[in-house]
Design a protein around this motif. Sequence first.
Motif, short mmCIF file in Angstrom:
data_model
loop_
_atom_site.label_atom_id
_atom_site.label_comp_id
_atom_site.label_asym_id
_atom_site.label_seq_id
_atom_site.Cartn_x
_atom_site.Cartn_y
_atom_site.Cartn_z
N GLY A 227 0.32 -1.00 -0.15
CA GLY A 227 -0.05 -0.30 0.23
C GLY A 227 0.85 1.12 0.17
O GLY A 227 0.43 2.78 -0.31
N ARG A 420 -8.40 1.94 -1.89
CA ARG A 420 -7.20 0.74 -2.16
C ARG A 420 -6.70 0.36 -0.41
O ARG A 420 -6.06 -0.81 -0.67
CB ARG A 420 -5.66 1.53 -2.60
CG ARG A 420 -4.56 0.94 -3.02
CD ARG A 420 -3.96 1.48 -4.48
NE ARG A 420 -4.61 1.85 -4.83
CZ ARG A 420 -4.73 1.73 -6.45
NH1 ARG A 420 -4.55 0.50 -6.51
NH2 ARG A 420 -5.08 2.26 -7.79
N ARG A 421 -6.25 1.24 0.14
CA ARG A 421 -6.72 0.72 1.54
C ARG A 421 -7.32 -0.04 2.21
O ARG A 421 -6.96 -1.23 2.68
CB ARG A 421 -6.34 2.38 2.71
CG ARG A 421 -5.67 1.82 3.74
CD ARG A 421 -5.27 2.86 5.01
NE ARG A 421 -6.80 3.35 5.03
CZ ARG A 421 -6.66 5.24 4.67
NH1 ARG A 421 -5.40 6.20 4.59
NH2 ARG A 421 -7.44 5.97 5.03
N GLU A 425 -6.32 -3.98 3.48
CA GLU A 425 -6.72 -4.24 5.01
C GLU A 425 -7.69 -5.42 4.92
O GLU A 425 -7.49 -6.65 5.90
CB GLU A 425 -7.10 -2.78 5.58
CG GLU A 425 -6.83 -2.41 6.07
CD GLU A 425 -6.94 -0.99 7.03
OE1 GLU A 425 -8.31 -0.58 6.26
OE2 GLU A 425 -6.20 0.15 6.98
#
Length: 591
Positions: A227, A420-421, A425
């Motif tokens: 990331g 994206r995060r 996660e």
Amino acid sequence: MALRALTGPDLDLDLEQLLDAAAVLGPAFLRDPGSSPALPWDRFGAWVHCVCVVGFDLELGQAVEIIYPPHAKLSDKEKTSICYLSFPDSNSGCLGDTQFCFRIRQSASKKNPLDCLYDRDAPVYLKTDSAHYYGYVYFRQVRDKSLKRGYFQKSLVLISKLPYVNFFHFLLKLIAPEYFDKNEPYLEAVCHDIDHWPAPIPGRILTLPTTGVIIKVRIPTGQDKPGATQIIQSADEVESQVSFALPTVHEVDLFRCFCPIFFHIQMLWELVLLGEPLVVMAPSPAESSETVLALVCCVSPLKYCSDFRPYFTIHDSEFKEYTTRTQAPPSVILGVTNPFFAKTLQHWPHIIRIGDMKPAGDIPKQVKVKKLKNLKTLDSKPGVYTSYKTYLGKDEEIIKQVQKGIQQKRPSEAQCVILRRYFLELTQSFIIPLERYVASLMPLQKSISPWKSPPQLKPFSEDEFMKTLEKAGPQLTSRLKGDWIGLYRQFLKSPNFDGWFRSRWKEMTQKLEALHLEALCEADLLIWIQKHTEVEVVDLVLKLKEKLFQAKQQCLPVKQDTLQKLQMHIEAIILSLPEDLQSILLKNGTT
């Protein structure tokens, strides 16, 4: 004689090829693959297999007009696929310039012996694709009354084994408009520029000059924090040259792609994770290819191991294979634009219908999941058509966060980072328990002896893994509730698990081999040979030489000092033998 790797077909690389490459490129290239190869087109081939120009002929239809460099090999089947996939379907109505991407099977797997050097430090999802080509397309269609058809239609296509979508689209945006004005001499100049680029080595900031413009990129490594975005500092360049620093070589605009269907992103993540058959129906190849690539990216850093076709047509060589009704749909993600597919793929279990992608500031309406029977034509309303029931409860927080960003006119780049995060996660929460369990299959280091073969990894047990989830499951890192156990059981049957586990197994086996090499280097082999017969000593020499070959062939994670030390051990043992045996063993080579 060509030695073969012992850890599976993925490593079945011919050593003679590697040694031939070393002879041509020189030992400096094997020590540092970014250094200068001796032959023309070696550097070009590291980035691009070839460049094609596809035009429209009134009699022949789409045809490959130019392949550059001329010696680049494409089979007739590959050329036909490139022809059809380089033009949008006629119903798309793409006037002006359009960029998109396709992916085709290679007719015969063409392994470059140096790919393992490029891939050694790359994350698993960015390694070279030895079974497929990516086609990066810049298509132009403009009115031209001087032509019989009334339109100028031509595509410039970069064919590569590298999945650097963002990089190649950016490169085409620079060179294609110039090519359409200046024709073949300009294309030759661009190709010669590429042939002077450094090799695509992960972890380095690469400076890539192209016809007076400089592109700076950094290819991620497997050791990068997932990331993280690399900030490339632009050094002082010659004033006459324009410099572009790309923040990523491979990532697509997740927010733009998922905006029309972002209420269902968690369900789509599950479908992609489990390798379910998915078809994306879109109005143009640009939108179909971007959405398919976004779906593949949403399980990163896990590699999507099934097939995916960002743009798929009825002329594709796999059309019958992927659309047959005589068996269940395969594990594949297809991007299509032809209305014909609305009927042909009606039996598929999961269909995503994308409308025209709107500017990022528009607030999308909440679209419910729809029943497949409601999908009759490609004109059906945008949405997700499926009867799939998610294993996990819906995450309302991410929906609220993205909606708030739209209302506050948050930049698209920031929305992308949030999405994206979120996916990262979610994927990490899912994969960490598997990583933890698989790491426990590794034998203890103290069990590695130089006098025995490396110990075997323990087998994977689904029941044993499931037992670990109670205390060390995804609930430790994820707020989501639901049937995690059911999701894992389904995942363990999927191609994504099979690909992930094979990759981890290969890494751990190589780690064992590397630790065994280190144990051999620390052992006092000269004392050992004093207690054994000449036959046993010769057998040891042959085995050590084979291990040294394999360490280089498979790019094992060992230090250069360890390999040099092992080489010195081999030479010392050979010198302890009678002269007739010495000459035989030395004649066979010492490395």
